[in-house]
Design a protein around this motif. Structure first.
Motif, PDB file in Angstrom:
ATOM      1  N   VAL A  36       0.741  -1.190   0.137  1.00  0.00           N
ATOM      2  CA  VAL A  36       0.052  -0.115   0.054  1.00  0.00           C
ATOM      3  C   VAL A  36       0.768   0.997   0.041  1.00  0.00           C
ATOM      4  N   GLU A  37       1.963   1.115   0.807  1.00  0.00           N
ATOM      5  CA  GLU A  37       2.892   2.491   0.997  1.00  0.00           C
ATOM      6  C   GLU A  37       3.535   2.674  -0.457  1.00  0.00           C
ATOM      7  N   ALA A  38       3.748   1.708  -1.056  1.00  0.00           N
ATOM      8  CA  ALA A  38       4.630   1.853  -2.584  1.00  0.00           C
ATOM      9  C   ALA A  38       3.720   2.347  -3.570  1.00  0.00           C
ATOM     10  N   ARG A  39       2.479   1.738  -3.320  1.00  0.00           N
ATOM     11  CA  ARG A  39       1.393   2.255  -4.259  1.00  0.00           C
ATOM     12  C   ARG A  39       1.162   3.907  -4.129  1.00  0.00           C
ATOM     13  N   ALA A  40       1.002   4.322  -3.138  1.00  0.00           N
ATOM     14  CA  ALA A  40       0.910   5.418  -2.505  1.00  0.00           C
ATOM     15  C   ALA A  40       2.097   6.557  -3.054  1.00  0.00           C
ATOM     16  N   ALA A  41       3.295   6.103  -2.987  1.00  0.00           N
ATOM     17  CA  ALA A  41       4.434   6.743  -3.480  1.00  0.00           C
ATOM     18  C   ALA A  41       4.267   6.927  -4.762  1.00  0.00           C
ATOM     19  N   VAL A  42       3.888   5.961  -5.475  1.00  0.00           N
ATOM     20  CA  VAL A  42       3.728   6.074  -6.911  1.00  0.00           C
ATOM     21  C   VAL A  42       2.494   7.143  -7.349  1.00  0.00           C
ATOM     22  N   LEU A  43       1.499   6.938  -6.756  1.00  0.00           N
ATOM     23  CA  LEU A  43       0.142   7.596  -6.992  1.00  0.00           C
ATOM     24  C   LEU A  43       0.355   9.316  -6.671  1.00  0.00           C
ATOM     25  N   GLU A  48      -3.083   1.289 -10.633  1.00  0.00           N
ATOM     26  CA  GLU A  48      -4.231   0.675 -10.080  1.00  0.00           C
ATOM     27  C   GLU A  48      -4.372  -0.812 -10.613  1.00  0.00           C
ATOM     28  N   ALA A  49      -4.141  -0.964 -11.812  1.00  0.00           N
ATOM     29  CA  ALA A  49      -4.248  -2.403 -12.347  1.00  0.00           C
ATOM     30  C   ALA A  49      -3.387  -3.410 -11.993  1.00  0.00           C
ATOM     31  N   LEU A  50      -2.108  -2.945 -11.593  1.00  0.00           N
ATOM     32  CA  LEU A  50      -1.119  -3.635 -11.076  1.00  0.00           C
ATOM     33  C   LEU A  50      -1.290  -3.811  -9.429  1.00  0.00           C
ATOM     34  N   HIS A  51      -1.948  -3.008  -8.841  1.00  0.00           N
ATOM     35  CA  HIS A  51      -2.249  -3.146  -7.374  1.00  0.00           C
ATOM     36  C   HIS A  51      -3.380  -4.120  -7.378  1.00  0.00           C
ATOM     37  N   THR A  52      -4.601  -3.986  -8.089  1.00  0.00           N
ATOM     38  CA  THR A  52      -5.514  -4.887  -7.934  1.00  0.00           C
ATOM     39  C   THR A  52      -5.552  -6.073  -8.656  1.00  0.00           C
ATOM     40  N   GLY A  53      -4.865  -6.206  -9.694  1.00  0.00           N
ATOM     41  CA  GLY A  53      -4.637  -7.346 -10.311  1.00  0.00           C
ATOM     42  C   GLY A  53      -5.608  -7.385 -11.509  1.00  0.00           C
ATOM     43  N   LYS A  54      -6.486  -6.530 -11.547  1.00  0.00           N
ATOM     44  CA  LYS A  54      -7.396  -6.317 -12.642  1.00  0.00           C
ATOM     45  C   LYS A  54      -6.904  -5.814 -14.056  1.00  0.00           C
ATOM     46  N   PRO A  55      -7.517  -5.958 -14.993  1.00  0.00           N
ATOM     47  CA  PRO A  55      -6.877  -5.440 -16.458  1.00  0.00           C
ATOM     48  C   PRO A  55      -6.993  -3.963 -16.228  1.00  0.00           C
ATOM     49  N   MET A  56      -6.185  -3.092 -16.844  1.00  0.00           N
ATOM     50  CA  MET A  56      -5.801  -1.942 -16.853  1.00  0.00           C
ATOM     51  C   MET A  56      -7.046  -1.231 -17.731  1.00  0.00           C
ATOM     52  N   PHE A  57      -7.715  -0.237 -16.951  1.00  0.00           N
ATOM     53  CA  PHE A  57      -8.863   0.391 -17.703  1.00  0.00           C
ATOM     54  C   PHE A  57      -8.234   1.396 -18.842  1.00  0.00           C
ATOM     55  N   ASP A  58      -8.950   1.308 -19.951  1.00  0.00           N
ATOM     56  CA  ASP A  58      -8.745   1.941 -21.285  1.00  0.00           C
ATOM     57  C   ASP A  58      -6.979   1.800 -21.580  1.00  0.00           C
TER      58      ASP A  58
END
Length: 685
Positions: A589-596, A641-651
Motif C-alpha cells: 500500500v505504501e509503495a502504491r501511494a508513493a507512485v500515485l 491501479e491495475a497492478l495493485h488490484t490485479g485487474k485489467p488496466m482501464f482503457d
C-alpha cells in the motif's frame, strides 16, 4: 525545486563510494553523515565533533604566502554563507607553529608560485578532532583542496554547526581537471566568470579553459590589432586588465587559466576587422547563427603567419600559463576549395586535400606558439598533421581519439563525454572514464585528465548555473577520486543532493536562477501552476534543439521553459525509484501511494495551467505539453491501479496512445517521466 530527497542511509552511501578507504566517519548522534564530492582517497573516522560557531577562527602556519591568506578568506566566506553566522573575518598568521587555540590551522611547508603550474602537488591531510582541526599541504594549492573538503564536511545538527572528527589523506587521480567556459557565443561578465571559478574551487577543478574567440565574438582586448575586439565583439570583451584580474582571482584559488583562440576556422569575428586574413574577399560580419561556417584564415600567405606571430606574442604575454589552445576544429575547407590561389598553392606543394593544408597550417602555428615559450593544445583534428610530441590533444569526438593521440606519443585531455550543454544526465557523465579502454600499458601517464565543457549557444549569464551545477561536480569527482570509488551511480546521486545545496553556499545560482526563470515563464499563471509540468520535463538532449530550431540566432531569447528547467529532472528520478519499489511488490500500500502521489499532482497540473496558456507566448507553447502530461499521468494511474488490484488496466488503448503521444512533448522538451510511465503501462495486466 531541489533534488528530491532520497532515503539512503548516509553511512551506507559513503561506504559504497569509499571502497578503498580505511573506514567511514560515523556522525555524532543527530549529525548527518557527510556527503563529499569528490570523494577523498582515504578517510578514517574519529570520535566526536568540532563545533563551527561564532568563535571559529583560522590560523596560518608555515612560510608566508598571499595565496594561503586568500584560501583562508575563501573558507571563512563560504562557512559564513553556509551557516549564516558572523565568523571571524581575518586569518591569523602564527609563523611556523600551529595556531594555538585556533579552530582550524592551515599549514604549508613551502610557498606557491604566483601562478599555479601544471602537475602541482595538490595533496593534503585534513585532521579534525573535537579540540581543533588542521590542513597540511606542500603549498596553498593543496590547502585550497583541503579547504573545499572541510567546507563540505560542515553540517547542522542538534547542537549546531559542526564537523565530524576525521582524518583524510587525499590527492587527485588526474592533474588536469578542467571546465571549458565559452564566452564567445554568449558573453559572460567578469562576475559570472569569477563565480564559476569559486564553484570550480569548491569541487577541486583546477583549469579554467577560457574559450575567448569564435565566429560570434572575439572577447579580449588586443592592443596590437585593436579591430579584433572593436569590430568583432559588439562591445562585449574583456580588457587586458580584467584578464589579469581573473588570472589573479583564479590563482588565489589554485586554478590555472588556459586561453583558447580557435583557428583557422571559427574565425569569422576576426575577419570583420581584418578581412585580408581570409581565404576569400570580404566584407565579413559577426556570425549570428550557430553551426560550422566556411570562412577560414588563409594558410597559404606569409602575411597570415606574420599576423598570428604578433597576436600570439601579445596573448601569450598576457596569459602566463605554459599552455595555449589553438583550437583547430571543424574546418570544412569550402573557402579553400573555392579559392584559385589556395588551390594553386596546394598543387605546388603537393597537398592532396584540405586536411593536409590544415595540417601544414597547424604545424606552422604550433611553431609560433613554441617560439613564444608555450605548449600548444588543439582539438582532435590537429592529429592530422605531424605534430611535435609536446602538443596536447583535446578530444571532443570520443575516447578513441585520445587513444590514437597517446599511441602517437601525445598527452591528451578527454572532453567528449563531459559536454554539460548537451543536457545529459549526471549518471552518463559519471559512467565515462578518462582512460581509454585497452590503452597499452605505460601510456596511462599521457592521459592528463579531462574537461567538462559549457558551450554557450544556449547558455547565458542568467541560466549558466542551471546547466553547470551541480552536474559539473560529478565530472570533478570522476577526475579527482580513485577509479574504484566512482562506479556506484546510485551512491553518487544520493550525495549529489547535499552537494547541490553546498554549492549554493559557495555561490551557485542554480536554484535561485531556476526559480527566477520559471516565475518569468509562469507569468500570470503563477509558479504553482507551472511546477507540475516543470518537474516532469527536461531539455532535448544532444543537438536535437538545433534540429528543431535551425532559425535560432545569437539574439534569440533564452527565456522559455526549456531554458529554465535543469538538464535532469530530480522529481522524475525519484519517481523512477518509487516505481522500482512498487513493481517489486505491487500489493504494498505504501509503495502504491508513493507512485500515485506525484502522478495525481501531475494529472491535475493541466487544470491549473490550461486557463492561462493564451495569456503569453511563453505559456502558449506549453498548452500541448501540459495536456500530454495530464494524459500521461492518467495512463500511469490506471496502470498502477491495475497492478495493485490485479485487474485489467482501464482503457489500455488510451494509455498506450498517451505514451506514444508523449514521445514528442513539444516546446523542445522531453518528458523525463515517460520511460517510467511506459514501464508501468507495459507491466500492467
Amino acid at each position: 525545486m531541489r533534488l528530491s530527497t532520497l532515503l539512503v542511509c548516509g553511512v551506507a552511501v559513503l561506504a559504497a563510494g569509499l571502497a578503498q578507504a580505511q573506514s567511514v566517519p560515523a556522525p555524532a548522534p543527530g549529525m548527518p553523515s557527510p556527503a563529499l564530492m569528490p570523494l577523498p582517497a582515504s578517510m578514517t573516522a574519529g570520535q566526536g565533533r568540532l563545533a563551527v560557531d561564532g568563535g571559529f577562527t583560522v590560523a596560518l602556519a608555515g612560510p608566508a604566502d598571499p595565496h594561503l591568506e586568500a584560501a583562508a578568506r575563501t573558507l571563512i566566506q563560504r562557512l559564513s554563507a553556509k551557516t549564516g553566522q558572523f565568523l571571524a573575518g581575518a586569518p591569523v598568521m602564527t609563523g611556523s607553529a600551529p595556531g594555538k587555540g585556533a579552530t582550524l590551522t592551515l599549514m604549508v611547508t613551502g610557498v606557491s608560485a604566483d601562478i599555479p603550474a601544471p602537475k602541482e602537488d595538490e595533496s593534503y591531510t585534513l585532521t579534525v578532532t573535537p579540540g581543533g582541526a588542521s590542513i597540511t599541504a606542500a603549498t596553498s594549492i593543496g590547502i585550497n583542496r583541503g579547504v573545499a573538503t572541510f567546507a563540505q564536511l560542515v553540517a547542522n545538527g542538534p547542537q549546531g554547526w559542526a564537523v565530524p572528527a576525521v582524518t583524510i589523506h587525499d590527492q587527485p587521480r588526474f592533474p588536469w581537471r578542467g571546465l571549458l567556459l565559452d564566452v564567445s557565443r554568449h558573453f559572460m561578465p567578469i562576475a559570472t566568470v569569477e563565480r564559476t571559478i569559486d564553484l570550480m574551487q569548491a569541487v577541486k577543478l583546477n583549469v579554467l579553459h577560457w574559450h575567448l574567440s569564435d565566429n560570434q565574438g572575439f572577447r579580449v582586448e588586443s592592443k596590437v590589432f585593436p579591430r579584433l575586439h572593436q569590430l568583432g565583439s559588439d562591445g562585449d570583451f574583456y580588457t587586458q586588465d580584467q584578464v589579469r584580474q581573473v588570472i589573479r582571482y583564479a590563482a588565489d584559488r589554485g586554478i590555472r587559466v588556459v586561453p583558447e583562440f580557435d583557428m583557422p576556422g571559427h574565425t569569422t569575428a576576426w575577419l570583420v576587422g581584418y578581412p585580408d586574413l581570409a581565404s576569400a574577399p570580404g566584407p565579413y560580419a559577426i556570425e549570428r547563427h550557430w553551426g560550422v561556417f566556411d570562412p577560414a584564415l588563409d594558410p597559404t600567405r606569409d602575411s597570415t603567419y606574420q599576423f598570428l606571430d604578433r597576436l600570439v606574442g601579445e596573448m601569450t604575454a598576457l596569459f602566463p600559463d605554459p599552455y595555449f589552445h589553438i583550437g583547430g576544429d571543424e574546418v570544412n575547407g569550402e573557402q579553400w576549395k573555392a579559392s584559385p590561389a589556395v588551390q594553386a598553392y596546394m598543387k605546388a606543394h603537393g597537398l592532396k586535400d584540405t586536411a593536409a593544408l590544415q595540417a601544414l597550417f597547424t604545424t606552422r602555428v604550433q611553431a609560433i606558439v613554441a617560439a613564444h615559450g608555450k605548449h600548444a593544445i588543439g582539438w582532435d583534428e590537429i592529429m592530422d598533421g605531424d605534430m611535435p610530441k609536446d602538443v596536447v590533444v583535446q578530444s571532443w569526438r570520443d575516447a578513441e581519439s585520445l587513444k590514437k593521440a597517446a599511441l602517437a606519443g601525445h598527452a591528451g585531455i578527454l572532453s567528449a563525454p563531459y559536454y554539460l550543454d548537451l543536457n545529459w544526465p549526471a549518471g552518463r557523465h559519471y559512467a565515462a572514464d578518462p582512460l581509454p579502454e585497452n590503452l597499452p600499458a605505460g601510456l596511462e601517464s599521457l592521459i592528463l585528465g579531462g574537461e567538462a565543457c559549457a558551450w554557450s549557444e544556449r547558455l547565458s549569464p542568467e541560466n549558466l548555473d542551471v546547466r553547470l551545477w551541480p552536474r559539473a561536480a560529478v565530472v570533478a569527482e570522476k577526475l579527482w577520486s580513485p577509479r574504484d570509488m566512482t562506479r556506484d551511480v546510485s551512491a553518487m546521486y544520493a550525495r549529489l543532493e547535499t552537494v547541490a545545496q553546498d554549492l549554493v553556499s559557495a555561490g551557485s545560482r542554480h536554484e535561485a536562477a531556476r526559480t527566477l526563470l520559471l516565475t518569468r515563464v509562469a507569468g500570470p499563471a503563477g509558479l504553482e501552476a507551472l511546477l507540475p509540468l516543470a518537474q516532469t520535463v527536461q531539455p532535448l538532449q544532444d543537438y536535437r534543439r538545433s534540429a528543431r530550431r535551425p532559425d535560432a540566432v545569437q539574439s534569440t531569447p533564452l527565456n522559455r521553459l526549456v531554458d529554465a528547467v535543469p538538464a535532469e529532472s530530480a522529481e522524475a528520478r525519484a519517481f523512477s525509484l518509487a516505481v522500482d519499489r512498487f513493481l517489486a511488490n505491487p500489493k504494498d500500500v505504501e509503495a502504491r501511494a508513493a507512485v500515485l502521489r506525484p502522478l495525481m499532482a501531475w494529472q491535475q497540473g493541466n487544470a491549473l495551467l490550461a486557463p492561462h496558456v493564451a495569456a503569453t507566448p511563453l505559456l502558449a507553447e506549453l498548452a500541448g505539453p501540459s495536456a500530454k502530461l495530464a494524459a500521461l499521468a492518467d495512463a500511469g494511474i490506471a496502470a498502477a491501479e491495475a497492478l495493485h488490484t490485479g485487474k485489467p488496466m482501464f482503457d489500455r488503448a488510451g494509455g498506450e496512445k498517451a505514451v506514444a503521444d508523449a514521445a514528442d512533448a513539444g516546446a523542445e522538451l522531453d518528458f523525463a517521466i515517460l520511460p517510467t510511465v511506459t514501464r508501468l503501462v507495459k507491466a500492467a495486466p
